[in-house]
Design an enzyme around this catalytic site. Structure first.
Site, short mmCIF file in Angstrom:
data_model
loop_
_atom_site.label_atom_id
_atom_site.label_comp_id
_atom_site.label_asym_id
_atom_site.label_seq_id
_atom_site.Cartn_x
_atom_site.Cartn_y
_atom_site.Cartn_z
N GLU A 192 28.56 62.60 68.98
CA GLU A 192 28.76 62.16 67.49
C GLU A 192 27.26 62.21 66.93
O GLU A 192 27.25 62.80 65.81
CB GLU A 192 29.49 60.88 67.38
CG GLU A 192 30.98 61.26 67.69
CD GLU A 192 31.85 60.03 68.10
OE1 GLU A 192 31.52 58.99 68.02
OE2 GLU A 192 33.00 60.45 68.45
N LYS A 248 40.79 54.89 71.48
CA LYS A 248 39.82 55.49 71.86
C LYS A 248 39.12 54.66 73.15
O LYS A 248 38.37 55.08 74.04
CB LYS A 248 38.59 56.01 70.91
CG LYS A 248 37.51 56.75 71.45
CD LYS A 248 36.95 57.09 69.92
CE LYS A 248 35.53 57.86 70.16
NZ LYS A 248 34.91 58.45 68.91
N ASP A 295 36.39 64.93 63.93
CA ASP A 295 35.88 63.57 64.66
C ASP A 295 37.00 62.75 64.96
O ASP A 295 37.65 62.17 63.92
CB ASP A 295 35.07 62.96 63.23
CG ASP A 295 34.72 61.74 63.52
OD1 ASP A 295 34.79 61.08 64.74
OD2 ASP A 295 33.95 60.95 62.63
N ASP A 315 24.30 55.30 64.94
CA ASP A 315 25.77 55.65 64.81
C ASP A 315 26.73 54.07 65.30
O ASP A 315 26.71 54.26 66.57
CB ASP A 315 26.26 56.89 65.45
CG ASP A 315 27.78 57.06 65.21
OD1 ASP A 315 28.25 56.14 64.59
OD2 ASP A 315 28.21 58.11 65.53
#
Ligand SMILES: Nc1ncnc2c1ncn2[C@@H]1O[C@H](COP(=O)(O)OP(=O)(O)O)[C@@H](O)[C@H]1O
Ligand SMILES: [Mg+2]
Lengths: 619, 182
Positions: A182, A83, A21, A204
């Site tokens: 994810e 990211k 992850d 999420d």
């Protein structure tokens, strides 16, 4: 003949594939342990590696918790939330750049170039540092080399962002077997002990991104019906808001504007984040900030926090509704809701989810770990350890090509199950034309200018023919990673047609290769360490084989002297095994191999004799 | 298996005969079973050729599932396969029996959008009627499906095509009416 070559009936050992992850805030690595996925702790005992990289003046980059400390001491050399910059050009990220302390070098149109301490770094290069750390943790924990990985990405990541993640993996020396979304990964982790059939929504909300996915579970098949999200929405936004409010408050109280002072800003940022976390369990807390001998303390209640963040939380609801519409389900039809990501610890977020889906959300699994656990399950599927599960994911964005007048002609619609394919035939507009240029975009809007440019494909070396005679079939394939592949065929000749790809964003293959080489030069010690590990793995294999061979009748056919030589070689190998010199291990391995040569031949002969007689000999 | 190109026909890839009336549950079972066989994740450790086959087969299967599970998309697929041009004219011509109705609706749509209560009631009434016609069309469509499967012929397909055109037109009306009501 050597014992290496005799098949003892062991299955060839499949590659160990880990699940990673790679988060905006935190990253984790997990693996499939016998029947259940497990997260892998780092040296500090925690599986969570903060996604922070610091570049010291001398020496290797610092990653994780140690780098977090340097956010305050060396804000200009320490990168967080990288990211958010993956797969983007400088024009995409103007807003975040205002908040990042680091500088962008010129020439960042296609790939952002971060300038730190006089050197340049790209987002995939920085992400590779995080991946390298996770790889190291996994190798230390598992005691074997790890070169294969499944890496998760936000479901709503576009092609360039996915490609950038894959590049990061390659730079870190990982073969990226698969990119997994994810929320889907989270569903896989939950599916392990949850219902076998039904409709599940995964919400999420992490540090930098928001995803919503709706899945149908059917006897081990996880079919994603639709996905939606926002790649620029998360806990970071709450932090930035609190930070701004606190800075204004301090400016009023101290009569000093600290917003240009990076050390002050990073220190204050940490203080507001701490307060935010506390308000998930407490009704009231204090933002405490000490700076250059002065102290700022401000009480803040959960009520106030909720009022502040309501607009941001509400921004998650639109994507949820659109996702339900695309999936063709109503809230009543959703059986379970799963919460993922650190920001879902905020009571108000849970309340919003509860109200929207009219269901009590699941929080049994640790929201920090569940994505990595799911990635490990997917790794198990790919390496053949998990047989009963299969993920059918979708592409989050429609894919189209530019036609006359800048209008988009859609070829693959959003929420199509992947792999997905579409073919389109192109021809020439003028006599003798040798090239056709195809502009591919991603997005839901009608006009090219409102979508995101993905790449330009140049069909080259077309046979010169009168206009309209050439017929080139171009096949667009979105693979299981959600990445576009293009091939072209001349329909007249049946020959494959040359296609040159000019991506709109991202690193070229050459740039990635160069970064891989560079990382090898830097990782000299890493490399030695790894060679030792690999030699040990090889030694384990041969020692096992010799052990088994000792139980064979052929072993008794050896002379006492030959048997002593074998034992001696084993002892020497074991000695080398516990040292750090891989050459020595390999030498001793070779010696043992020689010492067992005759044994191997005898065993082979017995096997052949047995086979000739028609009796099967099992080792 | 895994040699030659995978089937490109949507019915063939499911291993079923070409039919307009399909049992979608059966189709779903086949979709899952074939996915288990062909999905690239099942061939991650195989050679390049097998992986390419798996990728192409699943891509076609996924598209076939998306098309065949939906009666309208399925009918259009069959029409196209039989040489009917399905994009032509679609949903543009006003079905004659609706001319008056559509004229009236257009009169009140704008007012309804602006919140006029009487206009809204008018639009709601029209909407109910259109939805009823839509469901009648769908039953007629299912009737043609069964008839065609029993005795395939071009007349049935022509009828199907004009039915789908009307359906498309109605659907746009329904969409506009709904939008004016929120
Ligand atoms: N107890 C908490 N209350 C509120 N927010 C939290 C809490 N714990 C973590 N977070 C927030 O969750 C985010 C990180 O979540 P995570 O799922 O690790 O993100 P990512 O996937 O982006 O790395 C951060 O913004 C962090 O501040
Ligand atoms: Mg996350």
């Amino acid at each position: 003949m050597s014992l290496f070559q005799i098949d003892f009936g062991d299955e060839p050992k499949p590659h160990k594939v880990v699940g990673i992850d790679l988060g905006t805030t935190n990253s984790l690595v997990a693996f499939m342990d016998l029947t259940a996925p497990k997260v892998i702790p780092g040296v500090d005992g925690s599986p969570i590696v903060p996604s922070v990289v610091s570049i010291p003046e001398h020496g290797e980059p610092i990653v994780g918790a140690a780098a977090v400390e340097r956010l305050i001491t060396h804000p200009d050399r320490t990168i967080y939330s990288v990211k958010r910059l993956m797969g983007r050009g400088v024009s995409d990220v103007q807003d975040e750049l205002k908040l990042f302390p680091f500088h962008i070098a010129p020439g960042s149109e296609m790939v952002i170039q971060l300038s730190l301490g006089g050197k340049r770094f790209t987002p995939p290069g920085i992400s590779a540092q995080i991946l390298r750390q996770l790889k190291k943790n996994a190798e230390a924990y598992l005691g074997e080399p790890v070169d294969h990985a499944v890496i998760t990405v936000p479901a709503y990541f576009n092609d360039a962002q996915r490609q950038a993640t894959k590049d990061a993996g390659r730079i870190a020396g990982l073969q990226v077997m698969r990119l997994v979304n994810e929320p889907t990964a989270a569903a896989l982790a939950y599916g392990l002990d949850k219902r076998e059939n039904g409709i599940v929504a995964v919400y999420d909300l992490g540090g930098g991104t928001f995803d919503i996915s709706i899945l149908k579970l059917h006897d081990g098949i996880f079919e994603v019906l639709a996905t939606n999200g926002d790649t620029h929405l998360g806990g970071d936004d709450f932090d930035n808001l609190l930070l701004r409010v606190a800075l204004e408050d301090i400016a009023a109280e101290w009569g000093a504007d600290l917003s240009g002072d990076q050390v002050a800003v990073q220190t204050l940022r940490r203080a507001v984040i701490e307060a935010k976390h506390q308000l998930s369990t407490l009704a009231v807390t204090t933002i405490a900030f000490h700076y250059q001998g002065r102290a700022y303390r401000r009480e803040i209640t959960r009520d106030v926090l909720e009022k502040l963040i309501t607009p941001i939380v509400n921004r998650t609801l639109g994507p949820c509704r659109n996702c339900m519409a695309d999936a063709g389900v109503t809230p009543e039809q959703i059986d379970e809701v799963v919460l993922v990501g650190g920001s879902t610890r905020i009571p108000m977020v849970r309340q919003a989810v509860r109200a929207l889906f009219k269901a009590e959300p699941h929080t049994e699994l640790n929201p920090d770990e569940v994505v990595a656990l799911g990635a490990a399950v997917q790794a198990g599927i790919l390496s053949g350890h998990v047989h009963d599960k299969l993920l059918l994911d979708v592409t989050p964005l429609s894919l189209g090509i530019e036609t006359m007048g800048g209008v988009v002609s859609k070829l693959i619609h959003r929420n199509s199950t992947i792999p997905a394919t579409a073919a389109e035939t192109f021809t020439t507009a003028v006599d003798g034309q040798r090239n056709v240029l195809i502009h591919v975009v991603q997005g839901e809007r009608e006009m090219v200018r409102d979508c995101r440019s993905l790449a330009r494909f140049d069909l080259k070396d077309i046979d010169p023919l009168p206009a309209g005679m050439a017929k080139i079939e171009v096949r667009f394939l979105i693979d299981a990673n959600g990445i576009l592949n293009v091939s072209a065929k001349d329909l007249r000749t049946g020959k494959l047609q040359t296609v040159e790809v000019k991506p709109s964003y991202g690193l070229s293959d050459e740039q990635v290769e160069a970064m891989i080489l560079e990382s090898f030069a830097k990782a000299e010690e890493d490399f030695n360490e790894r060679q030792v590990r690999e030699a040990r793995v090889e030694a384990d294999r041969i020692l096992n084989a010799v052990d088994k061979a000792k139980g064979d009748d052929a072993y008794m056919e050896l002379t006492d002297g030959e048997r002593a030589l074998v034992d001696n070689s084993i002892a020497e190998l074991l000695l080398a095994y516990h040292g750090e010199n891989h050459h020595l291990i390999l030498d001793k391995l070779e010696a043992l191999n020689k010492a067992t040569m005759k044994l191997a031949e005898l065993m082979m002969n017995t096997a052949v004799r047995g086979a000739l007689k028609g009796t099967k000999i099992d080792a | 298996m895994f040699s030659g190109p995978p089937p490109s026909d949507y019915f063939a890839i499911f291993g079923i005969e070409k039919k307009l009336a399909l049992d979608v549950e059966d189709l779903q079972r086949r979709f899952y079973a074939n996915s288990r066989e062909w999905h690239p994740d099942r061939h991650a450790r195989a050679g390049a050729a097998q992986l390419a086959y798996a990728e192409a087969a699943s891509a076609t299967l996924n598209d076939a599932w998306r098309v065949l599970r939906d009666p309208v998309a399925r009918a259009e697929y069959v029409l196209k396969g039989e040489g009917f041009n399905i994009s032509e004219q679609r949903g543009r011509d006003v079905p004659p029996e609706l001319l008056e109705e559509v004229f009236d609706l257009n009169m009140v749509l704008e007012e309804a959008r602006n919140g006029d209560a009487a206009a809204k009631a008018e639009v709601a009434r029209a909407l109910a009627k259109f939805e009823r016609i839509l469901s009648e069309i769908d039953s007629a469509r299912d009737g043609i499906f069964v008839a065609y499967d029993a005795a395939p012929g071009r007349d049935a397909l022509s009828e199907l095509r004009s039915l789908l055109n009307r359906r498309k037109y109605l659907q746009n009306l329904v969409r506009d009416a709904r939008a004016a009501l929120v």
